[in-house]
Structures are given as structure tokens and as C-alpha cells.
Design an enzyme around this catalytic site. Structure first.
Site, short mmCIF file in Angstrom:
data_model
loop_
_atom_site.label_atom_id
_atom_site.label_comp_id
_atom_site.label_asym_id
_atom_site.label_seq_id
_atom_site.Cartn_x
_atom_site.Cartn_y
_atom_site.Cartn_z
N ASP A 281 -14.07 -0.36 14.03
CA ASP A 281 -12.44 -0.34 14.04
C ASP A 281 -11.89 -0.51 12.58
O ASP A 281 -12.51 -1.58 11.91
CB ASP A 281 -11.80 -1.26 14.80
CG ASP A 281 -10.35 -1.08 15.08
OD1 ASP A 281 -10.00 -0.39 15.85
OD2 ASP A 281 -9.58 -1.72 14.45
N ASN B 67 -0.69 2.23 7.48
CA ASN B 67 0.17 3.50 7.74
C ASN B 67 1.52 2.77 7.25
O ASN B 67 2.59 3.64 6.87
CB ASN B 67 0.37 3.56 9.40
CG ASN B 67 -0.79 4.69 9.70
OD1 ASN B 67 -1.31 5.42 8.89
ND2 ASN B 67 -1.25 4.80 10.90
N HIS C 204 1.80 7.63 7.17
CA HIS C 204 0.83 8.23 8.02
C HIS C 204 -0.12 9.22 7.30
O HIS C 204 -1.34 9.41 7.92
CB HIS C 204 1.44 8.66 9.19
CG HIS C 204 2.21 7.90 10.25
ND1 HIS C 204 1.31 7.04 11.21
CD2 HIS C 204 3.35 7.28 10.20
CE1 HIS C 204 2.15 6.20 11.68
NE2 HIS C 204 3.39 6.40 11.22
N ASP D 215 -3.97 9.24 7.48
CA ASP D 215 -5.20 10.06 7.89
C ASP D 215 -6.25 10.43 6.86
O ASP D 215 -7.16 10.65 7.32
CB ASP D 215 -4.18 11.24 8.28
CG ASP D 215 -3.50 11.30 9.42
OD1 ASP D 215 -3.66 10.47 10.30
OD2 ASP D 215 -2.61 12.14 9.56
N GLU E 264 -8.02 4.55 15.20
CA GLU E 264 -8.70 4.07 14.04
C GLU E 264 -10.11 3.65 14.50
O GLU E 264 -10.69 2.92 13.68
CB GLU E 264 -7.90 2.93 13.34
CG GLU E 264 -7.70 1.84 14.02
CD GLU E 264 -6.32 1.78 14.96
OE1 GLU E 264 -6.18 0.69 14.90
OE2 GLU E 264 -5.85 2.82 15.09
#
Length: 361
Positions: A243, A251, A256, A260, A286
Site C-alpha cells: 500500500d 493527491n 490526481h 496517477d 493505491e
């Protein structure tokens, strides 16, 4: 044998028939123009010559500006080699009338005595049967000629008509084979497109569109397959759950799109650390997973630490990005759900105990 009518087509009618687009398409669609001699047609012209006594027989296909001889028996060396003739010929008249042309002495009729081959080849007698498609298009003629006047008997004409029909049957067969080959090629092309679409759909169904690694569906399927292999071979199997630490903060701070890019970079890094037999998957926003076949607990911890360090040493955002990792090794009689749950619990422990670490279940 009764002679053909003495009112032949004029030049304008002949030209219109020769250049008619539908008829030309039918001729060219046979696939026979400019093809080499073939015995199946040559047998017919040889037989016509032997049975009728005509010194020259041929199968003529009428292109827009030439007669092409698919088969030519008894023609002189030059014409027999080129196998085509330009200018007005006797075969043009059956083309317009759609009926047989029978001439016992071409010099007795003013229009026919002016056909160039009367002087160039010395033709004096001619019998030609139009080669007609099922749609009524005249492709050319099956012909016999003589260099002296000849009375064509009823038997002569029956022979020529029958052999003309045989030639036309062969032309239809070639056309059917040509069409079948074209259809087969189209079918093969369609099959290839379908295969490509199926591969693309299969990839879409099993690949995470953002990172390019396996998706959750592919992960679940792969884990079941690996469990089946373990059952047969009794080999070790480990599972890592990873994770990205503080991903929401990434973010919120960078946007965002940047988030990404971080996920893509981590997926690439994990894939770079994996073996060919390993499966890297994105199983959540994630969250990533890695299936490690033939890997015991010690090996799983080593791989996990190598991945953790590689991510921590990155500098994608001008500051470290870290991951927490939970690892579990398959126990005797354990199923996929239990293995996954233990790896998830180890991941939770890694997160709650400070992040950027590996915890073994």
C-alpha cells in the site's frame, strides 16, 4: 450449313460493345486475361481442329482494345507467342449479335472482306460461338477458321457449340474458384480481426488500464491457479500486499494526475523487481499485490524489503514516497481467502506501526 445474316454490326456498335463497363468487368473478373496457356483449354481447341478439320481454332477473350487468346491452336509463331490481336476481328460480330457467326467465304461479303486478318492472316472461312455468362455478358468466342472457303456442316457446328460450352464451364469454374479464394481470404482477415479483438478484450478484462499490470480479477484467478500448482507439486507460495503510504496526501498536495503517475511508476518498479513467474497486480486504488510462486517466507521477506527500499529511494515528487508491505506464506491446507486475509492483516500491522516497513504474517 446456313450462313449468318449479311447485315453485320457497324463500327460504332462494336466499339460500344467492346467498351461496355459491365461486360469488361465480367471479362476481367474471370482472371484469365494475360494468363499462360493451360492444357484444359488447349485440349478443347485441339479437339475442335481435329474433329472439324479447321487448321486454326482458339478461345478468344475480348478486352476493350484487343482480343486475348487464352488458347490458340494452329496460329503462326508470332501470333501464337503474343496470343493477342488488336484492331477489328471476326470475333467482334458475335459479341454484338450474341449469336453464332458462320462464314463459308468471308470474301463474298463486303464488310467481312475488309476485316484486317483477311489480308494479314489469309482467313477465308470463320465459325465462332459467343462465350456468354449466366448474366448474358459475352466474354469472347470459341472460334474455328480456315485459309480456304469451307462449308461448315451441321456436325461441325454441333462440335464447336459443344466445345464452346465446355470452355464456358471451365471459365465458370475458374471464376468460382477465384471467388471462393477471395471469400476465404476475406474470412481469414475477419477471423484475424476477431482474434485481435478477443485478445484486446481479454487484455482489457485482465489488465489494470492505468498501470498496465494485472487487475483484481486477474489476481484472483492467478492465485487460484498457483494454489492448484502447490497442491500438485507441494511447492511453497508467498503473497505480498503493498500500500502506498499517505497516498491521499499526495493527491491532495500534487493533484490526481500526479498521483496517477506515482502509481504507474510504482507498478513499473514492482514489475522490474519481479521474476517472469511472479504476478504483479493492482488490487485497489493505491494497493498492489504480488504472487510469489515457489517462494518461502525468507524469500518473500527478501523480495519485499528489496521493493520497499527501491520505492523509498525514488524521488518522483522531490521527496520520498514509501510503501508498507504485508507478507504471508501459504500454510498447509490453507485456501486463497485465508492467505489473502493474513497478508492483508500483516499490511495493516505495517501501516499502524509506522509505515515504510515489511511485516511478516
Amino acid at each position: 450449313m446456313k450462313l449468318s445474316p449479311s447485315i453485320p454490326a457497324d463500327a460504332a456498335q462494336i466499339q460500344a460493345a467492346l467498351t461496355d463497363p459491365k461486360r469488361l468487368a465480367a471479362v476481367r473478373d474471370t482472371g484469365l486475361l494475360d494468363t499462360p496457356p493451360e492444357d484444359v483449354f488447349d485440349r478443347l481447341t485441339r479437339l475442335a481442329a481435329k474433329l472439324t478439320g479447321a487448321p486454326v481454332t482458339f478461345v478468344s477473350l475480348l478486352d476493350a482494345d484487343r482480343d486475348f487468346y487464352k488458347s490458340a491452336y494452329g496460329l503462326g509463331e508470332s501470333l501464337g507467342t503474343t496470343r493477342q490481336l488488336s484492331g477489328r476481328t471476326f470475333c467482334h460480330y458475335p459479341l454484338v449479335s450474341g449469336e453464332a457467326l458462320i462464314l463459308e467465304d468471308v470474301t463474298q461479303l463486303p464488310v467481312f472482306r475488309d476485316v484486317p486478318t483477311v489480308n494479314s492472316l489469309g482467313i477465308r472461312a470463320y465459325a465462332g460461338i459467343p462465350l456468354r455468362t449466366d448474366d448474358g455478358e459475352v466474354l469472347g468466342s470459341f472460334c474455328a477458321v480456315d485459309f480456304k472457303p469451307k462449308q461448315w456442316s451441321e456436325l461441325d457446328m454441333e462440335i464447336i457449340v459443344e466445345l464452346a460450352q465446355s470452355a464456358m464451364r471451365e471459365i465458370r469454374l475458374r471464376k468460382a474458384l477465384k471467388d471462393a479464394d477471395a471469400l476465404n481470404q476475406q474470412l481469414q482477415a475477419q477471423i484475424q480481426k476477431v482474434d485481435e479483438l478477443n485478445r484486446a478484450l481479454s487484455e482489457m478484462a485482465t489488465t489494470d488500464p492505468l498501470t498496465g499490470v494485472a487487475n483484481r480479477r486477474a489476481f484472483d484467478h492467478s492465485l487460484q491457479l498457483e494454489l492448484a500448482i502447490v497442491e500438485r507439486r507441494s511447492t511453497p507460495l508467498s503473497l505480498l500486499m503493498l500500500d502506498v503510504d499517505h497516498f491521499k496526501r499526495i493527491n491532495d498536495t500534487f493533484g490526481h494526475e500526479t498521483g496517477d503517475k506515482v502509481l504507474v511508476a510504482i507498478a513499473q518498479m514492482l514489475s522490474g523487481c519481479a521474476r517472469v513467474i511472479d504476478v504483479v497486480a493492482r488490487v485497489g486504488g493505491e494497493e498492489f499485490a504480488m504472487i510469489l510462486p515457489n517462494t518461502d517466507a525468507e524469500g518473500a521477506q527478501e523480495v519485499a524489503e528489496r521493493m520497499r527500499i527501491a520505492v523509498a529511494q525514488s524521488n518522483w515528487l522531490g521527496q520520498p514516497t514509501t510503501v508498507s508491505i504485508g507478507a504471508a506464506t501459504l500454510q498447509d491446507k490453507e485456501d486463497a481467502a485465508s492467505l489473502h486475509a493474513r497478508a492483508d492483516a500483516a499490511l495493516y500491522a505495517a501501516k499502524t506501526s509506522g509505515r515504510d516497513r515489511v511485516v511478516m504474517a
